[in-house]
Scaffold this motif. Structure first.
Motif, PDB file in Angstrom:
ATOM      1  N   GLY A  17       0.811  -1.214   0.000  1.00  0.00           N
ATOM      2  CA  GLY A  17       0.000   0.000   0.000  1.00  0.00           C
ATOM      3  C   GLY A  17       0.840   1.257   0.000  1.00  0.00           C
ATOM      4  O   GLY A  17       0.472   2.271  -0.569  1.00  0.00           O
ATOM      5  N   ARG A  18       2.001   1.144   0.662  1.00  0.00           N
ATOM      6  CA  ARG A  18       2.895   2.293   0.692  1.00  0.00           C
ATOM      7  C   ARG A  18       4.269   1.877   1.182  1.00  0.00           C
ATOM      8  O   ARG A  18       4.442   0.834   1.793  1.00  0.00           O
ATOM      9  N   LEU A  76       2.927  11.208  -2.915  1.00  0.00           N
ATOM     10  CA  LEU A  76       4.156  11.257  -2.129  1.00  0.00           C
ATOM     11  C   LEU A  76       3.851  12.232  -1.002  1.00  0.00           C
ATOM     12  O   LEU A  76       3.340  13.325  -1.262  1.00  0.00           O
ATOM     13  N   VAL A  77       4.139  11.858   0.239  1.00  0.00           N
ATOM     14  CA  VAL A  77       3.877  12.728   1.377  1.00  0.00           C
ATOM     15  C   VAL A  77       5.191  12.922   2.132  1.00  0.00           C
ATOM     16  O   VAL A  77       5.734  11.978   2.705  1.00  0.00           O
ATOM     17  N   PHE A  78       5.706  14.149   2.096  1.00  0.00           N
ATOM     18  CA  PHE A  78       6.930  14.499   2.807  1.00  0.00           C
ATOM     19  C   PHE A  78       6.523  15.172   4.108  1.00  0.00           C
ATOM     20  O   PHE A  78       5.765  16.144   4.091  1.00  0.00           O
ATOM     21  N   GLU A  79       7.026  14.681   5.239  1.00  0.00           N
ATOM     22  CA  GLU A  79       6.767  15.309   6.533  1.00  0.00           C
ATOM     23  C   GLU A  79       7.998  16.126   6.892  1.00  0.00           C
ATOM     24  O   GLU A  79       9.115  15.609   6.886  1.00  0.00           O
ATOM     25  N   THR A  80       7.774  17.406   7.223  1.00  0.00           N
ATOM     26  CA  THR A  80       8.901  18.284   7.536  1.00  0.00           C
ATOM     27  C   THR A  80       8.793  18.833   8.953  1.00  0.00           C
ATOM     28  O   THR A  80       7.737  18.770   9.586  1.00  0.00           O
ATOM     29  N   ALA A  90       5.423   7.036   0.145  1.00  0.00           N
ATOM     30  CA  ALA A  90       4.875   7.017  -1.207  1.00  0.00           C
ATOM     31  C   ALA A  90       3.954   5.825  -1.325  1.00  0.00           C
ATOM     32  O   ALA A  90       4.231   4.763  -0.769  1.00  0.00           O
ATOM     33  N   GLY A  91       2.861   6.005  -2.043  1.00  0.00           N
ATOM     34  CA  GLY A  91       1.982   4.867  -2.231  1.00  0.00           C
ATOM     35  C   GLY A  91       0.622   5.234  -2.751  1.00  0.00           C
ATOM     36  O   GLY A  91       0.379   6.349  -3.209  1.00  0.00           O
ATOM     37  N   ALA A  92      -0.269   4.261  -2.633  1.00  0.00           N
ATOM     38  CA  ALA A  92      -1.622   4.386  -3.143  1.00  0.00           C
ATOM     39  C   ALA A  92      -2.561   4.939  -2.073  1.00  0.00           C
ATOM     40  O   ALA A  92      -2.347   4.743  -0.881  1.00  0.00           O
TER      41      ALA A  92
END
Length: 103
Positions: A17-18, A76-80, A90-92
């Motif tokens: 899934g990710r 794509l999810v970048f946490e800062t 990254a994933g669905a």
């Protein structure tokens, strides 16, 4: 498991899934990685980044929706920390949007 250091995979209903990257040197195909600045991520994914407040910290989420017809189903999810990427995934959908990840 054979994954690079700092990388984990979430399996949902028998499928990947990710992929989560929490540390190490693993980069996206465009070159973003843990330690990249928010500006670097925004430049690498020009016009594709939605910036949102982080659910638990003073940082932000930089959410990239890939271009093209298949982009609607992936992120794509970048946490800062407000300046630099601390982790990314990254994933669905919907798994990539789940804040709580792999244990």
């Amino acid at each position: 498991h054979g994954w690079p250091e700092g990388v984990s995979v979430m399996v949902v209903e028998g499928r990947v899934g990710r992929v989560d990257v929490r540390s190490g040197t693993t980069m996206t195909s465009e070159g973003a990685r843990v330690g990249s600045t928010e500006r670097e991520v925004q430049d690498l994914y020009l016009g594709l980044v939605d910036v949102q407040p982080h659910k638990y910290t003073a940082g932000r989420y930089l959410i990239v929706t890939p271009a093209g017809p298949s982009g609607a189903d992936y992120r794509l999810v970048f946490e800062t920390d407000g300046e630099r990427v601390e982790r990314y995934r990254a994933g669905a959908l919907p798994a990539v949007e789940w804040v709580e990840g792999c244990g």
